[in-house]
Write a protein that holds these residues in place. Structure first.
Motif, PDB file in Angstrom:
ATOM      1  N   VAL B  67       0.823  -1.209   0.000  1.00  0.00           N
ATOM      2  CA  VAL B  67       0.000   0.000   0.000  1.00  0.00           C
ATOM      3  C   VAL B  67       0.854   1.255   0.000  1.00  0.00           C
ATOM      4  CG1 VAL B  67      -2.099  -0.910   0.995  1.00  0.00           C
ATOM      5  CG2 VAL B  67      -0.209  -0.305   2.483  1.00  0.00           C
ATOM      6  N   HIS B  68       2.185   1.085   0.112  1.00  0.00           N
ATOM      7  CA  HIS B  68       3.061   2.262   0.106  1.00  0.00           C
ATOM      8  C   HIS B  68       2.986   2.957  -1.239  1.00  0.00           C
ATOM      9  CE1 HIS B  68       4.894   1.281   3.949  1.00  0.00           C
ATOM     10  NE2 HIS B  68       4.905   0.040   3.555  1.00  0.00           N
ATOM     11  N   ARG B  69       3.028   4.297  -1.219  1.00  0.00           N
ATOM     12  CA  ARG B  69       2.860   5.003  -2.483  1.00  0.00           C
ATOM     13  C   ARG B  69       4.104   4.880  -3.348  1.00  0.00           C
ATOM     14  NH1 ARG B  69       5.216  10.200  -2.206  1.00  0.00           N
ATOM     15  NH2 ARG B  69       5.949  10.688  -0.111  1.00  0.00           N
ATOM     16  N   CYS B  70       3.902   5.192  -4.622  1.00  0.00           N
ATOM     17  CA  CYS B  70       4.971   5.085  -5.602  1.00  0.00           C
ATOM     18  C   CYS B  70       6.080   6.085  -5.300  1.00  0.00           C
ATOM     19  CB  CYS B  70       4.403   5.331  -7.004  1.00  0.00           C
ATOM     20  SG  CYS B  70       5.632   5.534  -8.276  1.00  0.00           S
ATOM     21  N   ARG B  71       7.326   5.606  -5.245  1.00  0.00           N
ATOM     22  CA  ARG B  71       8.478   6.499  -5.075  1.00  0.00           C
ATOM     23  C   ARG B  71       9.428   6.199  -6.228  1.00  0.00           C
ATOM     24  NH1 ARG B  71       8.425   8.216   0.428  1.00  0.00           N
ATOM     25  NH2 ARG B  71      10.016   9.680  -0.264  1.00  0.00           N
ATOM     26  N   PRO B  72       9.259   6.893  -7.342  1.00  0.00           N
ATOM     27  CA  PRO B  72      10.034   6.515  -8.528  1.00  0.00           C
ATOM     28  C   PRO B  72      11.506   6.882  -8.397  1.00  0.00           C
ATOM     29  CG  PRO B  72       8.753   8.492  -8.964  1.00  0.00           C
ATOM     30  CD  PRO B  72       8.398   8.055  -7.574  1.00  0.00           C
ATOM     31  N   PRO B  73      12.389   6.099  -9.010  1.00  0.00           N
ATOM     32  CA  PRO B  73      13.811   6.443  -9.046  1.00  0.00           C
ATOM     33  C   PRO B  73      14.031   7.532 -10.097  1.00  0.00           C
ATOM     34  CG  PRO B  73      13.422   4.477 -10.327  1.00  0.00           C
ATOM     35  CD  PRO B  73      12.080   4.873  -9.759  1.00  0.00           C
ATOM     36  N   ASP B  74      15.281   8.030 -10.187  1.00  0.00           N
ATOM     37  CA  ASP B  74      15.589   9.027 -11.215  1.00  0.00           C
ATOM     38  C   ASP B  74      15.785   8.374 -12.570  1.00  0.00           C
ATOM     39  OD1 ASP B  74      17.635  10.363  -8.684  1.00  0.00           O
ATOM     40  OD2 ASP B  74      15.711  11.186  -9.360  1.00  0.00           O
ATOM     41  N   LEU B  97      25.147   7.692  -6.038  1.00  0.00           N
ATOM     42  CA  LEU B  97      23.739   7.508  -6.386  1.00  0.00           C
ATOM     43  C   LEU B  97      23.170   6.285  -5.683  1.00  0.00           C
ATOM     44  CD1 LEU B  97      24.071   8.110 -10.212  1.00  0.00           C
ATOM     45  CD2 LEU B  97      22.998   9.663  -8.579  1.00  0.00           C
ATOM     46  N   PRO B  98      22.006   6.423  -5.041  1.00  0.00           N
ATOM     47  CA  PRO B  98      21.391   5.235  -4.426  1.00  0.00           C
ATOM     48  C   PRO B  98      21.105   4.154  -5.471  1.00  0.00           C
ATOM     49  CG  PRO B  98      20.280   7.237  -3.691  1.00  0.00           C
ATOM     50  CD  PRO B  98      21.231   7.635  -4.775  1.00  0.00           C
ATOM     51  N   ILE B  99      21.203   2.891  -5.018  1.00  0.00           N
ATOM     52  CA  ILE B  99      20.987   1.742  -5.913  1.00  0.00           C
ATOM     53  C   ILE B  99      19.799   0.952  -5.369  1.00  0.00           C
ATOM     54  CG2 ILE B  99      21.938  -0.456  -6.708  1.00  0.00           C
ATOM     55  CD1 ILE B  99      24.730   0.761  -6.390  1.00  0.00           C
ATOM     56  N   ILE B 100      18.781   0.739  -6.209  1.00  0.00           N
ATOM     57  CA  ILE B 100      17.632  -0.054  -5.762  1.00  0.00           C
ATOM     58  C   ILE B 100      17.443  -1.249  -6.695  1.00  0.00           C
ATOM     59  CG2 ILE B 100      15.155  -0.048  -5.290  1.00  0.00           C
ATOM     60  CD1 ILE B 100      16.552   3.262  -5.424  1.00  0.00           C
ATOM     61  N   ALA B 114      12.069   4.339  -4.182  1.00  0.00           N
ATOM     62  CA  ALA B 114      13.340   5.073  -4.187  1.00  0.00           C
ATOM     63  C   ALA B 114      13.170   6.325  -3.334  1.00  0.00           C
ATOM     64  CB  ALA B 114      13.724   5.432  -5.614  1.00  0.00           C
ATOM     65  N   LEU B 115      13.297   6.166  -2.043  1.00  0.00           N
ATOM     66  CA  LEU B 115      13.022   7.255  -1.117  1.00  0.00           C
ATOM     67  C   LEU B 115      13.921   8.459  -1.360  1.00  0.00           C
ATOM     68  CD1 LEU B 115      12.679   5.217   2.201  1.00  0.00           C
ATOM     69  CD2 LEU B 115      10.887   5.863   0.588  1.00  0.00           C
ATOM     70  N   LYS B 116      15.170   8.194  -1.787  1.00  0.00           N
ATOM     71  CA  LYS B 116      16.095   9.299  -2.044  1.00  0.00           C
ATOM     72  C   LYS B 116      16.414   9.382  -3.534  1.00  0.00           C
ATOM     73  CE  LYS B 116      18.496   8.978   2.395  1.00  0.00           C
ATOM     74  NZ  LYS B 116      19.819   8.761   3.000  1.00  0.00           N
ATOM     75  N   GLY B 117      15.482   8.927  -4.358  1.00  0.00           N
ATOM     76  CA  GLY B 117      15.759   8.907  -5.796  1.00  0.00           C
ATOM     77  C   GLY B 117      16.833   7.880  -6.077  1.00  0.00           C
TER      78      GLY B 117
END
Lengths: 254, 491
Positions: B67-74, B97-100, B114-117
């Motif tokens: 149910v968590h909202r969308c957090r898109p990466p860069d 750069l963060p890696i997901i 991607a909380l921090k992009g």
């Protein structure tokens, strides 16, 4: 009646593999690619094994035509419950041009030799998609055919077949011996379990040459070229109706 | 966190989410120029079609089935092999750069947001089943191989991979979240079934957790790195290969259903069945609310009381004994209406209620969404926690039918809620926290199989205590000193 059912099984590229066309456009890449039994052939084997389990028939014989590797496919049929196998040896070169007509001639000859009561095949192979072998085999033997079967019931000297056709379902009654081809909804094939795979190793696979059956393999067909479907192009975003109309006119669609 | 929002804050978040999804040029921890340079470096590694900054692609990779909202990466990259993954990671490391990592996006705890992009590594192009060793019962797969794809590939070998979390998830993703499922009582979870992993760390180094290419069934060699990465949810490294333990496809399967007068009776039966040594394959619990929902959804007529759904795997002969023993046990515990079936059609009918549980729950309140809680306690505590939880649900006017893997002491409340009713959202959130704490108080865990992800980090700290958390923190700092690997999750 002999109570013997012949089931044809074809070794094809596994349905989950992404097919690639050879650079010379002569065919598709088969080297190093996963192969397995044609899904409709699995359904055919399952139907035959079910008949044996219900004691309606006595023996299931799995047949495949091709080079050495098709023995794997016959073994899978044996692991599903077929009693013995027949490997019709066709060299790799000849296999390239082996088509429904030659296979039907082979199956017809084998059916006579084995005194088969029924031949069950898959409705088509997922590589050639010809949907011809069952029909041709029946014609060569002058046997009735129940194709696209979604339900099969053996009743004494007849078979009741429910066929999937464009308008819905058609139920026919045909005499045995007959040729049936399996459609998708006929049954759900069982998985081969390890103990059955072990048992299958002990079952016999006889080797036969097409010449022994009096069959000529030469094909009158020649594949000229194989092409992949055109690559899907990216869509284009337009900003306004005028833009859309202009682009459609450009593409010649209006 | 998700549920603690008031109406105006939600509106603001809605707007900021719209803005966030459209940006590439926005201000960022790493400089604009840094991201652009990184993207062109990515393109030289993966090619033009291996890198995407398209809005839809990024949104698609910023959400899972939670149910968590969308957090898109860069940016989303699509590497084709471990060498590309390593090269891409090196670039991310250089530019901070963060890696997901992203498998199939079927997680339930917001693990891919991607909380921090940063850069989402979509591993779907690495989709080969590498080596099947039939006699050794093992197989090595790449992250793009899903559970169903593997079992289809293996169908001629007589082997299968039984861990079944429901979704058709990436196997490496399942390793990353330590997935489990209805079969765990017999076959174990991912923790018991991963023999070796190939992992790429944040700085691009490639590690084989049990040594390259090694696949002994057991080993006493060195620290258990394989199980360090299993369940790390992408916070320690990117899994690029997994060597898995396979099992023989069962010769025969029997399914059964039995109703009980109380939760206690159902759980007692479960304990006794396990104590009797019955190698039961699945033992699933549905509470009365769930059974009622299933009856309504599928027009069935199961008695509306706690019910067990059972499945037995084995040879034809052993199944007869298993079923007989189980029937005796259930009847001794007050069980009634014991039905069982061997043929596929009847088995499917018997289990339909359990299979459609999610949809049946949703159908209780059309237009609502559902969220599954996930706690696990020792078996003996199960009746206690379920009874208390049901009281909690009634007291707070919440819809939460219960389905559980009772053989493991793991159960889910399928919370059906109206996402636009902020009061209800708040109440559900508070309920979930109470439930997790209840499980912790009963010597259990706040997550049996879904993972910690975004929402359970505080609960993890409560569960583990400062000692274990300290060790986890040191491991994280040692393997990922820049905190680039899936930041904001787990720890």
């Amino acid at each position: 009646m002999s109570g013997r059912v012949l089931v044809g099984v074809k070794r094809v590229i596994d349905y989950a593999v992404k097919i690639r066309v050879k650079p010379d456009h002569s065919g598709v890449v088969t080297e190093g690619v996963k192969h397995s039994m044609n899904p409709f052939c699995e359904i055919a084997v399952e139907e035959a094994v079910k008949m044996k389990e219900k004691k309606l028939i006595k023996e299931v014989v799995a047949v495949s035509c091709g080079p050495q590797q098709v023995q794997e496919t016959i073994r899978t049929a044996l692991a599903m419950g077929a009693d013995r196998g027949i490997h019709v040896e066709v060299s790799a070169k000849e296999y390239e041009s082996l088509g429904p007509l030659q296979v039907s001639k082979i199956l017809a000859a084998l059916a006579k030799k084995e005194e088969a009561q029924l031949i069950i095949l898959g409705k088509q192979a997922i590589d050639g998609d010809c949907n011809q072998t069952g029909q041709m085999t029946a014609a060569l033997l002058d046997w009735p055919q129940g194709t696209f079967a979604s339900e099969v019931t053996l009743e004494g000297g007849h078979v009741k077949v429910v066929r999937e056709i464009d308008g819905g379902l058609e139920t026919i009654k045909i005499n045995t011996p007959a040729v049936l081809t399996a459609d998708l909804r006929l049954n759900t094939p069982r998985y081969a379990t390890l103990p059955n795979i072990m048992k299958a190793k002990k079952k016999k696979i006889a080797n036969v040459k097409p010449a022994d059956l009096g069959v000529e393999l030469a094909s009158k067909l020649q594949v000229l070229r194989v092409d992949a479907p055109p690559q899907r192009e990216a869509g284009v975003k337009v900003e306004s109706v005028a833009d859309l109309v202009a682009k459609l006119k450009e593409a010649g669609t209006i | 966190m998700l549920f603690t929002v008031s109406r105006t804050r939600r509106l603001r978040q809605c707007v900021s989410r719209l803005l966030q999804c459209r940006y590439i040029q926005k201000e960022h921890p790493q400089t604009n120029g840094g991201l652009k340079k990184a993207i062109s470096a990515f393109t030289s590694v993966c090619g033009e079609d291996g890198v995407s900054t398209g809005e839809t692609v990024r949104e698609q990779h910023g959400r899972d089935e939670s149910v968590h909202r969308c957090r898109p990466p860069d940016v989303v990259v699509f590497p084709r092999c471990v060498e590309e993954v390593s090269a891409l990671a090196k670039i991310c490391y250089r530019h901070n750069l963060p890696i997901i990592p992203f498998g199939t996006g079927t997680g339930l705890e917001g693990g891919v947001g991607a909380l921090k992009g940063g850069v989402c590594f979509s591993l779907r192009k690495m989709d080969q089943v590498l080596d099947v060793h039939q006699e050794d019962f093992d197989v090595t797969v790449e992250p793009g191989v899903t559970r169903k794809a593997l079992n289809s590939y293996l169908r001629d070998t007589g082997l299968w991979f039984p861990v079944d979390p429901g979704a058709d998830a990436s196997l490496c993703g399942m390793a990353a979240t330590s997935a489990s499922g209805t079969n765990a009582v017999h076959y174990g979870t991912m923790r018991e079934n991963v023999l070796n992993l190939e992992v790429v760390l944040a700085d691009g180094s490639v590690v084989h957790t049990a040594g390259k290419g090694r696949r002994p069934r057991k080993s006493a060699a060195g620290y258990n790195l394989t199980n360090l990465f299993v369940g790390s949810e992408g916070t320690l490294g990117i899994i690029t290969k997994a060597t898995l333990r396979l099992y023989g496809i069962p010769e025969a399967v029997v399914s059964a259903v039995c109703s009980f007068p109380s939760v206690q009776a159902a759980v007692d039966s479960t304990v006794h069945v396990l104590q009797a040594g019955v190698p039961i394959a699945r033992i699933e619990f549905l509470d009365d609310v769930m059974v009622d929902a299933c009856n309504k959804f599928n027009s069935l007529s199961y008695p509306v009381t706690p019910t067990l759904f059972l499945e037995f795997h084995g040879t034809e002969d052993s199944l007869d004994e298993q079923v007989r023993t189980t029937e005796e046990i259930t009847s001794a515990n007050g069980g009634a209406d014991f039905q069982w079936a061997r043929d596929e059609g009847t088995r499917a009918r018997l289990w339909k209620a359990r299979h459609d549980a999610w949809y049946a729950a949703l159908a209780l309140r059309p237009g609502c969404k559902a969220y599954a809680t996930d706690v696990c306690v020792p078996l003996s505590r199960l009746p206690h926690i379920i009874v208390e939880t049901k009281e909690d649900l009634i007291q707070n006017g919440l819809t939460g039918p219960i389905a559980g893997h009772v053989g493991d002491g793991n159960f889910h409340c399928i919370m059906v809620l109206d996402p636009d009713d902020s009061d209800e959202v708040q109440r559900v959130h508070q309920f979930t926290e109470r439930l997790a704490r209840r499980a912790l108080a009963l010597e259990g865990t706040c997550t049996g199989e879904h993972g910690v992800g975004l929402g359970k980090r505080a609960l993890l700290r409560e569960e583990m205590g400062p000692g274990a958390m300290g060790v986890m923190q040191s491991l994280k700092e040692s393997l990922d000193p820049k905190n680039l690997m899936n930041p904001g999750k787990v720890l």
